[in-house]
Design a protein around this motif. Structure first.
Motif, PDB file in Angstrom:
ATOM      1  N   GLU A   1      38.814  41.775 -54.413  1.00  0.00           N
ATOM      2  CA  GLU A   1      39.565  43.042 -54.397  1.00  0.00           C
ATOM      3  C   GLU A   1      39.657  43.640 -55.805  1.00  0.00           C
ATOM      4  N   LEU A   2      40.016  42.825 -56.790  1.00  0.00           N
ATOM      5  CA  LEU A   2      40.174  43.374 -58.155  1.00  0.00           C
ATOM      6  C   LEU A   2      38.832  43.762 -58.763  1.00  0.00           C
ATOM      7  N   SER A   3      37.767  43.018 -58.397  1.00  0.00           N
ATOM      8  CA  SER A   3      36.465  43.316 -59.022  1.00  0.00           C
ATOM      9  C   SER A   3      35.956  44.707 -58.628  1.00  0.00           C
ATOM     10  N   ARG A   4      36.470  45.259 -57.516  1.00  0.00           N
ATOM     11  CA  ARG A   4      36.006  46.599 -57.098  1.00  0.00           C
ATOM     12  C   ARG A   4      36.444  47.675 -58.078  1.00  0.00           C
ATOM     13  N   THR A   5      37.583  47.453 -58.737  1.00  0.00           N
ATOM     14  CA  THR A   5      38.064  48.488 -59.665  1.00  0.00           C
ATOM     15  C   THR A   5      38.099  48.015 -61.122  1.00  0.00           C
ATOM     16  N   ASN A   6      37.954  46.691 -61.320  1.00  0.00           N
ATOM     17  CA  ASN A   6      38.021  46.179 -62.695  1.00  0.00           C
ATOM     18  C   ASN A   6      36.957  45.098 -62.903  1.00  0.00           C
TER      19      ASN A   6
ATOM     20  N   ARG B   1      50.862  47.305 -60.474  1.00  0.00           N
ATOM     21  CA  ARG B   1      50.073  47.916 -61.551  1.00  0.00           C
ATOM     22  C   ARG B   1      49.987  47.018 -62.803  1.00  0.00           C
TER      23      ARG B   1
ATOM     24  N   ARG C   1      46.880  45.423 -61.846  1.00  0.00           N
ATOM     25  CA  ARG C   1      45.834  46.349 -61.368  1.00  0.00           C
ATOM     26  C   ARG C   1      45.582  47.399 -62.428  1.00  0.00           C
ATOM     27  N   HIS C   2      44.706  47.063 -63.367  1.00  0.00           N
ATOM     28  CA  HIS C   2      44.341  48.010 -64.420  1.00  0.00           C
ATOM     29  C   HIS C   2      42.884  47.761 -64.766  1.00  0.00           C
ATOM     30  N   ARG C   3      42.367  48.403 -65.777  1.00  0.00           N
ATOM     31  CA  ARG C   3      40.933  48.278 -66.062  1.00  0.00           C
ATOM     32  C   ARG C   3      40.644  47.507 -67.342  1.00  0.00           C
TER      33      ARG C   3
END
Ligand SMILES: NC(=O)c1ccc[n+]([C@@H]2O[C@H](COP(=O)([O-])OP(=O)(O)OC[C@H]3O[C@@H](n4cnc5c(N)ncnc54)[C@H](OP(=O)(O)O)[C@@H]3O)[C@@H](O)[C@H]2O)c1
Length: 244
Positions: free
Chosen positions: A174-179, A126, A129-131
């Protein structure tokens, strides 16, 4: 909001210079600096949080990520500098030909240059993995480029960094999908006067052999100007994209 950076490898040639450059920028309230032996670096600056980390040990990766998470909520900049090209104590030299390959040397070089950084990112969870805006930069090398490979040799080093570049691309997707603010890149520092390059500097034009401070300055400029459109790329010290 508090800004936090994490530099893996703070006692290496480039690692130390990058820590200094990042502190000079005054953009971070907390700067986690990891090393295999944290006694070897200067941690008088109150922003520095020293943490021991050996990327060849799964237990060390778990312990170090737990230690970071106990002091920091989220990371905004992560730079990983670990790299091995040769190691006399292990009889490890960059291979000139296929017959020089050995399973143990391949395993060691891939473990430090490729498996280690990405198992480390997995363990950070985490924290990365944040925005919020975050940049994750892993030190790569121009010799990892398949398109640019005209000399051959250095099999395990080249291949480990090429595989590292693929994991950089995968993590960027992978990260671009949520951030949408996440930037994940590989960085080529140029040819830099460090322990890693010392045995191989003979043919290098002195104007193209950077000091660690010079290279760290160039890399900082590249990092400062990155935008999410460049996520997944491998970028050289002068800001140019390196062909995969
Ligand atoms: N110098 C160049 O010309 C050049 C050119 C292209 C790319 N690069 C890349 O730039 C990066 C930095 O290299 P450098 O030139 O600064 O070399 P360096 O001074 O030899 O530093 C190597 C770094 O790797 C770390 N490391 C090695 N094994 C490790 C392990 N098991 N766990 C954690 N860390 C480990 C070292 O940590 P310790 O301090 O604990 O030993 C050190 O911080 C490397 O990824 C290298 O491939 C360098």
């Amino acid at each position: 909001m508090t800004q936090s950076a994490l530099i893996q490898g703070g006692s290496g040639g480039l690692g130390r210079a990058l820590v200094n450059r990042i502190l000079q920028s005054n953009q971070f309230d907390q700067v986690v600096v990891t090393g295999r032996d944290i006694q070897t670096f200067d941690s008088r600056d109150p922003r520095i949080i020293p943490i021991e980390l050996d990327l060849l040990s799964d237990q060390s990766v778990v312990d170090a990520s737990t230690a970071v998470a106990s002091q920091i909520d989220r990371l905004n900049l992560v730079v990983t500098t670990a790299g091995i090209l040769q190691d006399e104590s292990l009889g490890l030299k960059p291979e000139k030909k296929l017959a020089d390959l050995s399973r143990s040397n391949l395993q060691t070089v891939f473990s430090v240059n490729c498996f280690g950084p990405f198992l480390w990112y997995a363990a950070l969870g985490r924290l990365i993995r944040h925005r919020e805006p975050i940049t994750i930069a892993t030190l790569s090398a121009r010799v990892a480029s398949i398109g640019d490979n005209r000399l051959g040799g250095w099999h395990s080093y080249r291949a480990s960094k090429t595989a590292q570049n693929m994991l950089t691309k995968n993590l960027s997707l992978e990260l671009s999908r949520t951030n949408p603010h996440a930037i994940v890149v590989g960085l080529h520092p140029g040819t830099v006067d460090t322990d890693l390059s010392k045995p191989f500097q003979a043919g290098v034009d002195p104007d193209r052999l950077f000091t660690t401070e010079q290279s760290a300055g160039y890399l900082w400029d590249v990092l400062s100007e990155l935008t999410p459109e460049r996520t997944g790329e491998v970028i050289a010290w002068d800001g140019q994209t390196i062909t995969p």
